[in-house]
Design an enzyme around this catalytic site. Structure first.
Site, short mmCIF file in Angstrom:
data_model
loop_
_atom_site.label_atom_id
_atom_site.label_comp_id
_atom_site.label_asym_id
_atom_site.label_seq_id
_atom_site.Cartn_x
_atom_site.Cartn_y
_atom_site.Cartn_z
N THR A 92 -3.28 -1.75 4.68
CA THR A 92 -3.82 -2.57 5.77
C THR A 92 -5.20 -2.02 6.11
O THR A 92 -5.31 -0.88 6.60
CB THR A 92 -2.91 -2.49 7.02
OG1 THR A 92 -1.61 -2.93 6.67
CG2 THR A 92 -3.45 -3.36 8.15
N LYS A 167 -2.69 -10.69 8.26
CA LYS A 167 -1.96 -9.50 8.75
C LYS A 167 -2.40 -9.14 10.18
O LYS A 167 -1.57 -8.93 11.06
CB LYS A 167 -2.22 -8.34 7.78
CG LYS A 167 -1.82 -6.97 8.26
CD LYS A 167 -0.37 -6.67 8.03
CE LYS A 167 0.00 -5.33 8.65
NZ LYS A 167 1.40 -5.06 8.60
N LYS A 242 -3.73 0.94 15.38
CA LYS A 242 -4.62 0.79 14.22
C LYS A 242 -4.85 -0.71 13.93
O LYS A 242 -5.99 -1.15 13.75
CB LYS A 242 -3.99 1.48 13.00
CG LYS A 242 -4.77 1.24 11.71
CD LYS A 242 -4.01 1.60 10.45
CE LYS A 242 -4.70 1.00 9.23
NZ LYS A 242 -4.00 1.19 7.99
P1 NAD Z 1 1.20 7.23 4.59
O1 NAD Z 1 0.16 8.03 5.29
O2 NAD Z 1 2.63 7.62 4.66
O3 NAD Z 1 0.82 7.12 3.02
C1 NAD Z 1 -0.47 7.08 2.52
C2 NAD Z 1 -0.51 7.94 1.27
O4 NAD Z 1 -1.80 7.86 0.69
C3 NAD Z 1 -0.25 9.44 1.56
O5 NAD Z 1 0.80 9.91 0.75
C4 NAD Z 1 -1.58 10.10 1.23
O6 NAD Z 1 -1.45 11.42 0.72
C5 NAD Z 1 -2.13 9.15 0.19
N1 NAD Z 1 -3.57 9.26 0.01
C6 NAD Z 1 -4.55 9.39 0.94
N2 NAD Z 1 -5.75 9.45 0.35
C7 NAD Z 1 -5.54 9.35 -0.98
C8 NAD Z 1 -6.38 9.37 -2.11
N3 NAD Z 1 -7.71 9.51 -1.98
N4 NAD Z 1 -5.82 9.24 -3.32
C9 NAD Z 1 -4.48 9.10 -3.47
N5 NAD Z 1 -3.62 9.10 -2.43
C10 NAD Z 1 -4.14 9.22 -1.20
O7 NAD Z 1 1.01 5.73 5.12
P2 NAD Z 1 2.05 4.51 4.97
O8 NAD Z 1 2.92 4.44 6.17
O9 NAD Z 1 2.64 4.55 3.61
O10 NAD Z 1 1.03 3.27 5.08
C11 NAD Z 1 0.19 2.90 4.01
C12 NAD Z 1 -0.52 1.62 4.40
O11 NAD Z 1 0.45 0.60 4.69
C13 NAD Z 1 -1.38 1.75 5.66
O12 NAD Z 1 -2.56 1.02 5.47
C14 NAD Z 1 -0.51 1.16 6.75
O13 NAD Z 1 -1.27 0.61 7.82
C15 NAD Z 1 0.21 0.07 5.99
N6 NAD Z 1 1.51 -0.33 6.56
C16 NAD Z 1 2.39 0.62 7.00
C17 NAD Z 1 3.61 0.22 7.54
C18 NAD Z 1 4.62 1.23 8.04
O14 NAD Z 1 5.56 0.84 8.74
N7 NAD Z 1 4.46 2.51 7.70
C19 NAD Z 1 3.93 -1.16 7.61
C20 NAD Z 1 3.04 -2.09 7.11
C21 NAD Z 1 1.82 -1.67 6.59
#
Ligand code: NAD
Length: 296
Positions: A92, A167, A242
């Site tokens: 997102t 979204k 966010k």
């Molecule tokens: P998270 O922080 O758990 O996962 C993100 C991952 O990306 C981490 O493991 C991190 O180490 C990795 N990362 C960061 N920089 C990186 C790089 N340069 N190279 C490779 N990996 C890298 O976050 P999440 O909860 O999995 O959310 C991910 C996305 O999904 C976000 O944009 C969030 O807004 C969206 N989202 C989350 C939810 C939810 O309920 N968690 C729901 C819908 C959408």
């Protein structure tokens, strides 16, 4: 079956990548956190670098925290992936960055789709996410079978950035409606009106909405809502903040009037600053009830 590089094995990305592997795809996972790469080894292969992960991939899926991470990762992907690879960003992020990154990709001969999701960690694990997809129709058709391995509802929203637009518009409705329902329950408390009675009336009247009937922020009426487990997420207040901030950036850039969206953003900023960012976003009710000196 396809060879898929999956970059970003966090709370969402890990179960999504696992579902792709379960569907029979050859998945090569990468995350900057070594423990995440190791954990993925039980389900597919992990790569030590982005370059290694994308080298022979037909699809490159990213699930990263925010726009700056997507830009960083794409700097490498666009140099190392095969130009025939289809790039799908499920993070997102803001609409402007989604379009910028798609333009960067196009300049290098790639097609990119923005495909953010709703459904949370539970939906990611169950493979029931909703995907909101922006980008050219032929690329959407090519991506669909891949997205169907991770989700149940796949909607083509239009041009590049339209997925992110859908979204943040949806989540702005959700943020505002959750506060509206929470204020109504906090007022009902003050007026001595029972939670269940307000629910019985409003859920069958013009106050009916998802925040009330599926996710009631006050304990009692909806047994599986986070309110009944001390507002453990679910969908954390910090993530709602966010998404609301993204809606306000987009509103400012496009000149849209979103007065309640702005109020909702300020409200969740206050809630997060007060130390409740890790609580479910329906903690709005508890926070309001406390502010009234009427907490439970
Ligand atoms: P998270 O922080 O758990 O996962 C993100 C991952 O990306 C981490 O493991 C991190 O180490 C990795 N990362 C960061 N920089 C990186 C790089 N340069 N190279 C490779 N990996 C890298 O976050 P999440 O909860 O999995 O959310 C991910 C996305 O999904 C976000 O944009 C969030 O807004 C969206 N989202 C989350 C939810 C939810 O309920 N968690 C729901 C819908 C959408």
């Amino acid at each position: 079956m396809s060879r898929i590089a999956f970059l970003g094995l966090g709370n969402m990305g890990m179960p999504m990548a696992i579902n792709l592997a379960k569907a029979g795809h050859e998945v090569i996972g990468f995350d900057i956190v070594p423990a995440a790469r190791d954990a993925f080894e039980a389900h597919g292969n992990s790569a030590a670098t982005i370059g290694e992960a994308v080298a022979r991939a037909e699809f490159v899926v990213t699930m990263l925290p925010a726009g700056k991470h997507v830009r960083e990762v794409y700097d490498v992907v666009l140099k190392q992936a095969k130009p025939s690879a289809l790039l799908i960003d499920c993070s997102t992020i803001d609409v402007a960055t989604a379009r910028e990154v798609a333009d960067m990709a196009a300049a290098e001969g790639f097609t990119m789709l923005d495909a953010p999701v709703s459904g949370g960690v539970g939906g990611a694990a169950a493979g029931t996410l909703t995907f909101m997809v922006g980008g050219p129709a032929p690329a959407f058709e090519r991506a669909k079978p891949i997205l169907e391995a991770m989700g149940k509802t796949i909607v083509h929203c239009g041009f590049v950035g339209a997925g992110q637009a859908a979204k943040i518009c949806n989540n702005m409705i959700l943020g505002i409606s959750m506060i509206a329902v929470s204020e109504a329950f906090a007022l009902a408390d003050r007026l001595g009106l029972d939670h269940q009675k307000l629910f019985d009336v409003a859920s069958k009247s013009s106050g009916q909405c998802w925040s009330l009937t599926n996710y009631c922020p006050a304990p009692g009426p909806v047994p599986n809502s986070p309110a009944n487990r001390d507002w453990q997420p679910g969908f954390a207040a910090a993530l709602m903040l966010k998404d609301l901030r993204l809606s306000q950036e987009a509103a400012l850039a496009s000149g849209a009037a979103t007065k309640l969206g702005a109020e909702a953003t300020n409200f969740y900023a206050e809630l997060v600053q007060s130390g409740f960012g890790g609580k479910d976003f329906s903690y709005a009710y508890r926070f309001l009830a406390d502010l009234d000196g009427n907490g439970e």
